[in-house]
Design a protein around this motif. Structure first.
Motif, PDB file in Angstrom:
ATOM      1  N   ALA A  17      -2.129   0.144  -4.479  1.00 45.00           N
ATOM      2  CA  ALA A  17      -1.615  -1.123  -3.965  1.00 45.00           C
ATOM      3  C   ALA A  17      -1.508  -2.117  -5.107  1.00 45.00           C
ATOM      4  O   ALA A  17      -1.948  -1.848  -6.239  1.00 45.00           O
ATOM      5  N   THR A  18      -0.932  -3.262  -4.813  1.00 42.67           N
ATOM      6  CA  THR A  18      -0.886  -4.368  -5.769  1.00 42.67           C
ATOM      7  C   THR A  18      -2.018  -5.335  -5.479  1.00 42.67           C
ATOM      8  O   THR A  18      -2.247  -5.703  -4.323  1.00 42.67           O
ATOM      9  N   GLU A  41       3.970  -4.182  -9.081  1.00 40.52           N
ATOM     10  CA  GLU A  41       4.085  -4.670  -7.713  1.00 40.52           C
ATOM     11  C   GLU A  41       4.753  -3.625  -6.831  1.00 40.52           C
ATOM     12  O   GLU A  41       5.625  -2.881  -7.278  1.00 40.52           O
ATOM     13  N   CYS A  42       4.337  -3.587  -5.584  1.00 39.22           N
ATOM     14  CA  CYS A  42       4.932  -2.718  -4.554  1.00 39.22           C
ATOM     15  C   CYS A  42       5.005  -1.262  -5.012  1.00 39.22           C
ATOM     16  O   CYS A  42       6.097  -0.679  -5.087  1.00 39.22           O
ATOM     17  N   VAL A  85       0.839  -1.207   0.000  1.00 37.88           N
ATOM     18  CA  VAL A  85       0.000   0.000   0.000  1.00 37.88           C
ATOM     19  C   VAL A  85       0.872   1.255   0.000  1.00 37.88           C
ATOM     20  O   VAL A  85       1.940   1.302   0.615  1.00 37.88           O
ATOM     21  N   THR A  86       0.420   2.287  -0.711  1.00 38.98           N
ATOM     22  CA  THR A  86       1.021   3.621  -0.659  1.00 38.98           C
ATOM     23  C   THR A  86      -0.112   4.638  -0.664  1.00 38.98           C
ATOM     24  O   THR A  86      -1.092   4.474  -1.404  1.00 38.98           O
ATOM     25  N   TYR A 128      -1.794  -6.447 -10.586  1.00 37.54           N
ATOM     26  CA  TYR A 128      -2.355  -5.209 -11.121  1.00 37.54           C
ATOM     27  C   TYR A 128      -2.092  -4.070 -10.140  1.00 37.54           C
ATOM     28  O   TYR A 128      -2.115  -4.267  -8.923  1.00 37.54           O
ATOM     29  N   LEU A 129      -1.882  -2.868 -10.688  1.00 40.62           N
ATOM     30  CA  LEU A 129      -1.917  -1.673  -9.868  1.00 40.62           C
ATOM     31  C   LEU A 129      -3.375  -1.295  -9.670  1.00 40.62           C
ATOM     32  O   LEU A 129      -4.134  -1.217 -10.639  1.00 40.62           O
ATOM     33  N   VAL A 130      -3.769  -1.078  -8.427  1.00 36.36           N
ATOM     34  CA  VAL A 130      -5.137  -0.642  -8.151  1.00 36.36           C
ATOM     35  C   VAL A 130      -5.099   0.707  -7.443  1.00 36.36           C
ATOM     36  O   VAL A 130      -4.189   1.006  -6.675  1.00 36.36           O
TER      37      VAL A 130
END
Length: 340
Positions: free
Chosen positions: A216-217, A244-245, A205-206, A225-227
């Protein structure tokens, strides 16, 4: 010899063997810990000291250098990362901090089981609250305002390269102390349609500045996927595949992320994604980066790479976020960077 006596002798022998094995495990672990606590010649200078999270122009990290301060949260001046390290008494597997709020993920390995917990910290690094973790610490982040804290753990498997792994990502509202134990309770919109699957995992999470938006991934059906998510709506929406990440830039226009190179390999390269155009830019680092990068400023990202010749240790490197330049060693023997 009677049957009863024979069984008793077998039982006693088995207990003695198990006791010996247990003692051997403990002594071996103690010997490894003792070696890790011995400072290495030519290593960085580390000294005890105080750290408050409201200090400015400091770069905090988890010290990985051998010696009594190994795994301690430490800091150096942002303008002089090679300076003497100030190490605190707090030891963490993962650490992050923002706006006077910190999170420390701890993992203690015992003879029979592993104990994992998350510590919510105030600006003086005092523990405000402790949360039991369901698995091994992996990622940690704090929102820019300090209000929200997120962490990811491995519930099964020990790395993202494991054949079978499962993660659990939790989000804590530090104002209300309401904990969302798993993002898997959030609704998912994939390719414009509601999506449901039993194999959904989230990690990395960011947070954005608005205390609602996060990235997040999402992993499902062997794809990542980037969500973009909304904490208030309990919903995430997929944006692009093979991310990812993620780590959101301070100006919130880009996301640094690790991208898996070729299908089903355990190699990741670091990229930056423009959130408006979804254009990807490969960064100059060509080693495989299995970390959630941190933005030092709007032009530079930092990340951990395994130390050469040192098992279980890592170094922090940095590289320009526009794909130019060359990577440079930022701090040897360190992980989990968090600029204050």
């Amino acid at each position: 010899m009677t049957s009863m006596r024979r069984r008793l002798l077998i039982f006693v022998a088995a207990v003695l063997v198990l006791a010996g094995v247990g003692t051997g495990v403990v002594l071996h672990a103690a010997a490894r810990a003792d070696r890790a606590n011995q400072p290495q010649a030519g290593g960085p200078t580390v000294g005890s000291g105080k750290l408050t999270l409201d200090q400015k122009q400091r770069l905090t990290f988890v010290n990985q250098a051998s010696g009594p301060h190994r795994t301690a949260v430490a800091s150096v001046p942002s303008t002089d990362p090679e300076a003497k390290r100030t190490a605190t008494d707090l030891k963490c597997a993962r650490f992050y901090a923002a706006a006077g709020t910190g999170v420390c993920l701890q993992s203690t390995t015992g003879v029979l089981k592993q104990s994992n917990r998350a510590l919510l910290l105030d600006a003086s690094l005092r523990t405000r609250h402790t949360f039991a973790l369901a698995g091994t610490p992996s990622r940690a982040r704090v929102s820019p305002s300090g209000r929200f804290v997120a962490w990811t753990v491995f519930v099964s498997g020990e790395s993202y390269s494991s054949a079978f792994f499962s993660t659990r990502t939790s989000v804590l509202d530090t104002r209300t102390m309401k904990l969302t134990p798993s993002l898997e309770t959030f609704s998912v919109v994939k390719d414009g349609k509601p999506y449901h699957a039993s194999d959904i995992n989230f990690w990395g999470v960011t947070f954005a500045h608005d205390d609602d938006t996060f990235y997040a991934t999402l992993n499902t059906a062997d794809k990542t996927y980037l969500v973009r998510g909304s904490l208030s709506q309990h919903k995430v929406t997929t944006l692009i595949e093979n991310v990812e990440c993620p780590s959101l830039s301070p100006d919130e226009t880009r996301v640094a992320f690790k991208k898996r190179i070729l299908s089903r390999t355990d190699l990741w390269h670091e990229y930056v994604l423009d959130l408006r155009t979804l254009k990807e830019t490969p960064l100059a680092e060509r080693h495989s980066v299995d970390d959630q990068a941190t933005w030092l400023d709007n032009k530079t990202v930092a990340y951990a790479l395994p130390s050469q010749g040192k098992v279980g240790s890592s170094d922090l490197w940095s590289t320009p976020a526009d794909g130019t330049g060359t990577p440079r060693l930022l701090i040897s023997g360190a992980s989990s960077p968090a600029p204050l």
